[in-house]
Design a protein around this motif. Structure first.
Motif, PDB file in Angstrom:
ATOM      1  N   PRO A  37      80.870  40.942 -20.312  1.00  0.00           N
ATOM      2  CA  PRO A  37      81.399  41.894 -19.339  1.00  0.00           C
ATOM      3  C   PRO A  37      81.139  41.396 -17.923  1.00  0.00           C
ATOM      4  N   ASP A  38      81.979  41.792 -17.002  1.00  0.00           N
ATOM      5  CA  ASP A  38      81.684  41.568 -15.595  1.00  0.00           C
ATOM      6  C   ASP A  38      80.591  42.560 -15.219  1.00  0.00           C
ATOM      7  N   ILE A  39      79.863  42.247 -14.169  1.00  0.00           N
ATOM      8  CA  ILE A  39      78.843  43.173 -13.683  1.00  0.00           C
ATOM      9  C   ILE A  39      78.823  43.121 -12.172  1.00  0.00           C
ATOM     10  N   VAL A  40      78.809  44.287 -11.546  1.00  0.00           N
ATOM     11  CA  VAL A  40      78.833  44.375 -10.090  1.00  0.00           C
ATOM     12  C   VAL A  40      77.907  45.494  -9.617  1.00  0.00           C
ATOM     13  N   VAL A  41      77.481  45.357  -8.374  1.00  0.00           N
ATOM     14  CA  VAL A  41      76.800  46.471  -7.717  1.00  0.00           C
ATOM     15  C   VAL A  41      77.897  47.270  -7.049  1.00  0.00           C
ATOM     16  N   GLY A  42      77.978  48.517  -7.404  1.00  0.00           N
ATOM     17  CA  GLY A  42      79.018  49.384  -6.871  1.00  0.00           C
ATOM     18  C   GLY A  42      79.135  50.625  -7.732  1.00  0.00           C
ATOM     19  N   THR A  43      79.968  51.530  -7.318  1.00  0.00           N
ATOM     20  CA  THR A  43      80.150  52.783  -8.052  1.00  0.00           C
ATOM     21  C   THR A  43      81.627  53.028  -8.301  1.00  0.00           C
ATOM     22  N   ILE A  44      81.884  53.997  -9.139  1.00  0.00           N
ATOM     23  CA  ILE A  44      83.264  54.398  -9.391  1.00  0.00           C
ATOM     24  C   ILE A  44      83.403  55.876  -9.069  1.00  0.00           C
ATOM     25  N   LYS A  45      84.572  56.259  -8.713  1.00  0.00           N
ATOM     26  CA  LYS A  45      84.840  57.643  -8.351  1.00  0.00           C
ATOM     27  C   LYS A  45      84.416  58.578  -9.482  1.00  0.00           C
ATOM     28  N   GLY A  46      83.727  59.624  -9.123  1.00  0.00           N
ATOM     29  CA  GLY A  46      83.293  60.616 -10.090  1.00  0.00           C
ATOM     30  C   GLY A  46      81.927  60.336 -10.695  1.00  0.00           C
ATOM     31  N   LYS A  47      81.395  59.140 -10.457  1.00  0.00           N
ATOM     32  CA  LYS A  47      80.097  58.774 -11.029  1.00  0.00           C
ATOM     33  C   LYS A  47      79.100  58.350  -9.948  1.00  0.00           C
ATOM     34  N   GLU A  59      88.160  47.816 -17.674  1.00  0.00           N
ATOM     35  CA  GLU A  59      87.888  46.690 -16.777  1.00  0.00           C
ATOM     36  C   GLU A  59      86.916  45.685 -17.397  1.00  0.00           C
ATOM     37  N   SER A  60      86.322  46.053 -18.513  1.00  0.00           N
ATOM     38  CA  SER A  60      85.268  45.246 -19.131  1.00  0.00           C
ATOM     39  C   SER A  60      84.200  44.914 -18.086  1.00  0.00           C
ATOM     40  N   ARG A  61      83.729  45.979 -17.422  1.00  0.00           N
ATOM     41  CA  ARG A  61      82.818  45.801 -16.292  1.00  0.00           C
ATOM     42  C   ARG A  61      81.707  46.845 -16.310  1.00  0.00           C
ATOM     43  N   ILE A  62      80.519  46.380 -15.974  1.00  0.00           N
ATOM     44  CA  ILE A  62      79.372  47.257 -15.780  1.00  0.00           C
ATOM     45  C   ILE A  62      79.206  47.451 -14.278  1.00  0.00           C
ATOM     46  N   TYR A  63      79.183  48.705 -13.855  1.00  0.00           N
ATOM     47  CA  TYR A  63      78.927  49.043 -12.462  1.00  0.00           C
ATOM     48  C   TYR A  63      77.491  49.526 -12.341  1.00  0.00           C
ATOM     49  N   CYS A  64      76.738  48.936 -11.417  1.00  0.00           N
ATOM     50  CA  CYS A  64      75.347  49.316 -11.176  1.00  0.00           C
ATOM     51  C   CYS A  64      75.246  49.988  -9.810  1.00  0.00           C
ATOM     52  N   LEU A  65      74.504  51.061  -9.738  1.00  0.00           N
ATOM     53  CA  LEU A  65      74.364  51.820  -8.505  1.00  0.00           C
ATOM     54  C   LEU A  65      73.822  50.974  -7.356  1.00  0.00           C
ATOM     55  N   ASN A  66      72.828  50.117  -7.654  1.00  0.00           N
ATOM     56  CA  ASN A  66      72.225  49.281  -6.610  1.00  0.00           C
ATOM     57  C   ASN A  66      71.568  48.060  -7.261  1.00  0.00           C
ATOM     58  N   SER A  67      70.940  47.225  -6.444  1.00  0.00           N
ATOM     59  CA  SER A  67      70.350  45.998  -6.985  1.00  0.00           C
ATOM     60  C   SER A  67      69.143  46.279  -7.876  1.00  0.00           C
ATOM     61  N   ASP A  68      68.435  47.371  -7.655  1.00  0.00           N
ATOM     62  CA  ASP A  68      67.327  47.728  -8.560  1.00  0.00           C
ATOM     63  C   ASP A  68      67.843  47.931  -9.975  1.00  0.00           C
ATOM     64  N   VAL A  69      68.960  48.592 -10.098  1.00  0.00           N
ATOM     65  CA  VAL A  69      69.567  48.835 -11.412  1.00  0.00           C
ATOM     66  C   VAL A  69      70.094  47.524 -11.995  1.00  0.00           C
TER      67      VAL A  69
END
Length: 124
Positions: A37-47, A59-69
């Motif tokens: 999966p792709d992985i990025v620091v960022g958020t999606i609408k509603g979450k 998107e086959s992507r993991i969204y992380c709230l911040n770099s700690d996550v």
């Protein structure tokens, strides 16, 4: 799903803790013979304020709230479990199962660390 050994699982956790998250996801994906999966620091609408991370199948992507996550092995493994289930064509899987999958990685890491310390107590 394939069974993983403690050493491999501990290595994955260590990679994430050492800020090599993408490399850890590639190693896991290679093991399972799936696309990583792709992985990025960022958020999606509603979450944005409700979760630390989320896997988006389309998107086959993991969204992380911040770099700690991004460098948190439990959260990354939890989200990877969702990716693994979706790519394998198995139903989405529950949060309980994703938590158990992540917990097994952490327990394996702790087990390997404990064994290492017991076998080399003079290095403490």
């Amino acid at each position: 799903m394939k069974n993983l050994d403690d050493y491999f699982m501990a290595k994955i956790v260590q990679m994430i803790l050492n800020k090599r998250t993408e490399e850890a996801l590639l190693a896991l994906s290679k093991y399972y013979e799936i696309r990583a999966p792709d992985i990025v620091v960022g958020t999606i609408k509603g979450k944005r304020k409700t979760v630390y991370a989320v896997y988006v199948h389309k998107e086959s992507r993991i969204y992380c709230l911040n770099s700690d996550v991004y460098y948190n092995p439990f959260i990354i493994m939890h989200e990877f479990y969702h990716h693994l289930r979706m790519v394998a064509g198995i139903h989405r899987g529950s949060e309980k199962h994703a938590n158990q999958y992540a917990r097994e990685f952490i327990l394996s890491y702790n087990k390997i660390i404990d064994q290492t310390i017991k076998s080399n107590p003079q290095k403490l």
